[in-house]
Design an enzyme around this catalytic site. Structure first.
Site, PDB file in Angstrom:
ATOM      1  N   SER A   7       0.840  -1.192   0.000  1.00 36.44           N
ATOM      2  CA  SER A   7       0.000   0.000   0.000  1.00 36.44           C
ATOM      3  C   SER A   7       0.874   1.241   0.000  1.00 36.44           C
ATOM      4  CB  SER A   7      -0.846  -0.017   1.277  1.00 36.44           C
ATOM      5  OG  SER A   7      -1.417   1.251   1.508  1.00 36.44           O
TER       6      SER A   7
ATOM      7  N   TYR B 219      -1.790  -0.883  11.052  1.00 38.40           N
ATOM      8  CA  TYR B 219      -2.073  -1.470   9.727  1.00 38.40           C
ATOM      9  C   TYR B 219      -0.885  -1.239   8.793  1.00 38.40           C
ATOM     10  CZ  TYR B 219      -3.676  -1.554   4.891  1.00 38.40           C
ATOM     11  OH  TYR B 219      -3.761  -1.780   3.536  1.00 38.40           O
TER      12      TYR B 219
ATOM     13  N   LYS C 212       2.015  -3.833   6.756  1.00 43.20           N
ATOM     14  CA  LYS C 212       2.420  -3.822   5.332  1.00 43.20           C
ATOM     15  C   LYS C 212       3.939  -3.673   5.224  1.00 43.20           C
ATOM     16  CE  LYS C 212      -1.580  -4.351   3.527  1.00 43.20           C
ATOM     17  NZ  LYS C 212      -1.888  -5.679   2.983  1.00 43.20           N
TER      18      LYS C 212
HETATM   19  P1  NAD Z   1     -10.976  -6.924   1.524  1.00 39.73           P
HETATM   20  O1  NAD Z   1     -11.167  -6.870   2.986  1.00 39.73           O
HETATM   21  O2  NAD Z   1     -12.161  -6.741   0.650  1.00 39.73           O
HETATM   22  O3  NAD Z   1     -10.262  -8.298   1.111  1.00 39.73           O
HETATM   23  C1  NAD Z   1      -9.375  -8.972   1.976  1.00 39.73           C
HETATM   24  C2  NAD Z   1      -9.857 -10.408   2.065  1.00 39.73           C
HETATM   25  O4  NAD Z   1      -8.991 -11.159   2.896  1.00 39.73           O
HETATM   26  C3  NAD Z   1     -11.270 -10.532   2.658  1.00 39.73           C
HETATM   27  O5  NAD Z   1     -12.069 -11.255   1.749  1.00 39.73           O
HETATM   28  C4  NAD Z   1     -11.059 -11.276   3.980  1.00 39.73           C
HETATM   29  O6  NAD Z   1     -12.152 -12.104   4.283  1.00 39.73           O
HETATM   30  C5  NAD Z   1      -9.776 -12.038   3.703  1.00 39.73           C
HETATM   31  N1  NAD Z   1      -8.954 -12.368   4.879  1.00 39.73           N
HETATM   32  C6  NAD Z   1      -8.527 -11.506   5.853  1.00 39.73           C
HETATM   33  N2  NAD Z   1      -7.772 -12.165   6.751  1.00 39.73           N
HETATM   34  C7  NAD Z   1      -7.702 -13.462   6.348  1.00 39.73           C
HETATM   35  C8  NAD Z   1      -7.066 -14.630   6.853  1.00 39.73           C
HETATM   36  N3  NAD Z   1      -6.345 -14.609   7.978  1.00 39.73           N
HETATM   37  N4  NAD Z   1      -7.219 -15.792   6.163  1.00 39.73           N
HETATM   38  C9  NAD Z   1      -7.937 -15.836   5.034  1.00 39.73           C
HETATM   39  N5  NAD Z   1      -8.565 -14.773   4.510  1.00 39.73           N
HETATM   40  C10 NAD Z   1      -8.447 -13.596   5.156  1.00 39.73           C
HETATM   41  O7  NAD Z   1      -9.846  -5.862   1.141  1.00 39.73           O
HETATM   42  P2  NAD Z   1      -9.373  -5.313  -0.275  1.00 39.73           P
HETATM   43  O8  NAD Z   1      -9.745  -3.887  -0.367  1.00 39.73           O
HETATM   44  O9  NAD Z   1      -9.762  -6.264  -1.344  1.00 39.73           O
HETATM   45  O10 NAD Z   1      -7.791  -5.349  -0.044  1.00 39.73           O
HETATM   46  C11 NAD Z   1      -7.017  -6.457  -0.421  1.00 39.73           C
HETATM   47  C12 NAD Z   1      -5.597  -6.226   0.056  1.00 39.73           C
HETATM   48  O11 NAD Z   1      -5.109  -5.000  -0.487  1.00 39.73           O
HETATM   49  C13 NAD Z   1      -5.458  -6.103   1.575  1.00 39.73           C
HETATM   50  O12 NAD Z   1      -4.270  -6.751   1.972  1.00 39.73           O
HETATM   51  C14 NAD Z   1      -5.343  -4.610   1.800  1.00 39.73           C
HETATM   52  O13 NAD Z   1      -4.616  -4.300   2.949  1.00 39.73           O
HETATM   53  C15 NAD Z   1      -4.594  -4.173   0.534  1.00 39.73           C
HETATM   54  N6  NAD Z   1      -4.834  -2.759   0.188  1.00 39.73           N
HETATM   55  C16 NAD Z   1      -6.112  -2.309   0.046  1.00 39.73           C
HETATM   56  C17 NAD Z   1      -6.355  -0.964  -0.230  1.00 39.73           C
HETATM   57  C18 NAD Z   1      -7.769  -0.436  -0.348  1.00 39.73           C
HETATM   58  O14 NAD Z   1      -7.953   0.780  -0.227  1.00 39.73           O
HETATM   59  N7  NAD Z   1      -8.771  -1.268  -0.601  1.00 39.73           N
HETATM   60  C19 NAD Z   1      -5.268  -0.079  -0.383  1.00 39.73           C
HETATM   61  C20 NAD Z   1      -3.976  -0.584  -0.273  1.00 39.73           C
HETATM   62  C21 NAD Z   1      -3.770  -1.938   0.029  1.00 39.73           C
HETATM   63  N1  UFG Z   2     -12.419  11.663   3.149  1.00 36.49           N
HETATM   64  C1  UFG Z   2     -13.435  12.544   3.495  1.00 36.49           C
HETATM   65  N2  UFG Z   2     -14.575  12.025   4.038  1.00 36.49           N
HETATM   66  C2  UFG Z   2     -14.760  10.687   4.241  1.00 36.49           C
HETATM   67  C3  UFG Z   2     -13.711   9.796   3.888  1.00 36.49           C
HETATM   68  C4  UFG Z   2     -12.542  10.328   3.353  1.00 36.49           C
HETATM   69  O1  UFG Z   2     -13.303  13.755   3.328  1.00 36.49           O
HETATM   70  O2  UFG Z   2     -15.815  10.288   4.754  1.00 36.49           O
HETATM   71  C5  UFG Z   2     -11.187  12.202   2.521  1.00 36.49           C
HETATM   72  C6  UFG Z   2      -9.921  11.941   3.329  1.00 36.49           C
HETATM   73  O3  UFG Z   2      -9.712  12.948   4.278  1.00 36.49           O
HETATM   74  C7  UFG Z   2      -8.870  11.919   2.202  1.00 36.49           C
HETATM   75  C8  UFG Z   2      -9.635  11.344   1.003  1.00 36.49           C
HETATM   76  O4  UFG Z   2     -11.016  11.549   1.297  1.00 36.49           O
HETATM   77  O5  UFG Z   2      -8.473  13.217   1.882  1.00 36.49           O
HETATM   78  C9  UFG Z   2      -9.396   9.859   0.779  1.00 36.49           C
HETATM   79  O6  UFG Z   2      -9.638   9.149   1.992  1.00 36.49           O
HETATM   80  P1  UFG Z   2      -9.778   7.548   2.028  1.00 36.49           P
HETATM   81  O7  UFG Z   2     -10.122   7.176   3.421  1.00 36.49           O
HETATM   82  O8  UFG Z   2     -10.673   7.091   0.943  1.00 36.49           O
HETATM   83  O9  UFG Z   2      -8.311   7.050   1.626  1.00 36.49           O
HETATM   84  P2  UFG Z   2      -6.910   7.285   2.335  1.00 36.49           P
HETATM   85  O10 UFG Z   2      -6.022   7.923   1.301  1.00 36.49           O
HETATM   86  O11 UFG Z   2      -7.038   7.954   3.625  1.00 36.49           O
HETATM   87  O12 UFG Z   2      -6.432   5.787   2.652  1.00 36.49           O
HETATM   88  C10 UFG Z   2      -6.488   4.726   1.696  1.00 36.49           C
HETATM   89  C11 UFG Z   2      -6.674   3.394   2.427  1.00 36.49           C
HETATM   90  C12 UFG Z   2      -5.460   3.102   3.266  1.00 36.49           C
HETATM   91  C13 UFG Z   2      -4.234   3.122   2.403  1.00 36.49           C
HETATM   92  C14 UFG Z   2      -4.123   4.450   1.671  1.00 36.49           C
HETATM   93  C15 UFG Z   2      -2.970   4.451   0.726  1.00 36.49           C
HETATM   94  O13 UFG Z   2      -7.810   3.456   3.269  1.00 36.49           O
HETATM   95  O14 UFG Z   2      -5.568   1.808   3.787  1.00 36.49           O
HETATM   96  O15 UFG Z   2      -5.328   4.699   0.926  1.00 36.49           O
HETATM   97  O16 UFG Z   2      -3.076   3.356  -0.130  1.00 36.49           O
HETATM   98  F1  UFG Z   2      -3.155   2.969   3.184  1.00 36.49           F
END
Ligand code: NAD
Ligand code: UFG
Length: 341
Positions: A128, A152, A156
């Site tokens: 991330s 979190y 990572k």
């Molecule tokens: P998500 O929660 O939709 O998917 C993660 C999946 O992993 C879920 O289906 C959950 O049930 C499963 N899981 C969690 N712990 C587990 C375990 N111990 N064993 C088996 N399954 C398990 O999240 P996502 O948005 O699809 O994100 C996927 C990955 O990408 C995550 O590692 C997250 O940290 C990373 N990521 C997500 C974002 C974002 O904004 N969505 C940004 C950066 C990184």
């Molecule tokens: N924001 C609002 N109102 C809301 C939610 C968000 O104004 O209700 C704003 C935040 O302040 C920020 C922008 O929208 O300026 C984006 O916020 P998000 O929560 O959607 O995303 P972030 O960039 O804070 O974080 C996301 C994931 C993290 C990850 C990061 C970088 O949630 O897990 O992107 O990949 F680490």
């Protein structure tokens, strides 16, 4: 019998994982899913099967359950693994750090042990942009010093280090740490999308829930940042583009040695107000908002330099903010209560 390369997809029932299953299938891979359904619905898998017309195997297994995981790996003998499984809510990780360390770190350690035993040494990992901490210089390149501002983010960071260490010790490992920026949007079918449990933490699902009438208004966290309109700027990336980056990363693994970290973003920043206006246009609905104080831990601006992804993976994002909002809205409108509806 099919000769398609088998790819183990941990967390494949989740938001990004489910979209990646489709991209893998379209590219000729045979994905196998392991997910404990902690933050996902089996309906996502059923819908992916319907969309692809493929019987994608699914195993409800927790990664920390080594014997169960070994059994799945022995049964399917994957050639590579895409590792999405993990907990991902920043605020929750601050409140429950041990749960995050236990799940994300032990899950990954057990996975790596089982894969090594089975001699499966190819891995694409969901990292991330959070590993850049509060770095100020934009755009973010992969060599910006790494740090973390919450548990979190530390999971990572630790996992990235873990992968570099195992790859240094066992030369057969090839790992791609994909550092996602802000994944949004949904599959254009409207059949799968992001389905957060409870109140969404992230901007896009919150906005679509306001548009669909599930919530009265958006809170904008701060309008006094030094950005063009005062609201926070992020690099939003369409989840279908992100899914394709995983396929490109798998294909690129044989040509790297050890571990590589790669940004996955568009290289363009959009402000909260820009996203709100784009969603109003996509949905044809007004989205009421109130300005609230800044959210603790938020940076003003974050966007990627995605040139390494283009060089190493031959990948670049294709969808713009309009397409991200149109697809996110189609999913939300067709599934106002997510998979539960
Ligand atoms: P998500 O929660 O939709 O998917 C993660 C999946 O992993 C879920 O289906 C959950 O049930 C499963 N899981 C969690 N712990 C587990 C375990 N111990 N064993 C088996 N399954 C398990 O999240 P996502 O948005 O699809 O994100 C996927 C990955 O990408 C995550 O590692 C997250 O940290 C990373 N990521 C997500 C974002 C974002 O904004 N969505 C940004 C950066 C990184
Ligand atoms: N924001 C609002 N109102 C809301 C939610 C968000 O104004 O209700 C704003 C935040 O302040 C920020 C922008 O929208 O300026 C984006 O916020 P998000 O929560 O959607 O995303 P972030 O960039 O804070 O974080 C996301 C994931 C993290 C990850 C990061 C970088 O949630 O897990 O992107 O990949 F680490």
């Amino acid at each position: 019998m099919s000769t398609a390369p088998v790819v183990l997809v941990t967390g494949g029932a989740g938001y990004i994982g489910s979209h990646t299953l489709i991209a893998l299938h379209e590219a000729g891979y045979a994905p196998v899913v392991v997910d404990n359904l902690d933050n996902a619905s089996l309906r996502a898998i059923e819908r992916v099967r319907a969309l692809t017309q493929a019987q994608i195997p699914f195993h409800q297994v927790d990664l920390r359950d080594g014997p169960a995981l070994s059994q799945v790996v022995a049964q399917h003998q994957p050639q590579a693994c895409i590792h999405f499984a993990g907990l991902k809510a920043v605020g929750e990780s601050v409140a429950q750090p041990l749960r995050y360390y236990h799940n994300n770190l032990l899950g990954t350690m057990e996975l790596l042990r089982v894969l090594e035993e089975a001699e499966c040494f190819h891995m694409v990992f969901s990292s991330s942009a959070t590993v850049y901490g509060d770095a100020q210089e934009m755009p973010l390149t992969e060599d910006v010093p790494l740090s973390a501002t919450n548990p979190y983010g530390r999971t990572k960071l630790f996992i990235e280090h873990m992968l570099f260490d195992v790859a240094a010790a066992q030369k057969r490992w090839r790992c791609m740490n994909l550092r996602y920026f802000n994944p949004v949007g949904a599959h254009p079918s409207g059949q799968i999308g992001e389905d957060p449990s409870g109140i969404p933490n992230n901007l896009m699902p919150f906005i679509t829930q306001v548009a669909v009438g599930r919530r009265p208004h958006l809170q904008i966290f701060g309008d006094d940042y030094s950005t063009p309109d005062g609201t926070g700027v992020r690099d939003y990336i369409h989840v279908v583009d992100l899914a394709k980056a995983h396929v490109a990363a798998l294909a690129a693994l044989p040509k790297i040695t050890g571990c590589e970290a790669v940004n996955v973003g568009t290289g363009r920043g959009s402000s909260v107000l820009e996203v709100l206006r784009a969603m109003e246009a996509a949905s044809g609905r007004a989205i009421p908002y109130q300005v609230a104080p800044r959210r603790a831990g938020d940076v003003a601006v974050s966007y990627a330099d995605p040139s390494k992804a283009q060089r190493l993976l031959g990948w670049q994002a294709e969808h713009d903010l309009t397409a991200m909002c149109q697809d996110a809205w189609r999913w939300q409108e067709q599934n106002p209560q997510g998979y539960a509806g």
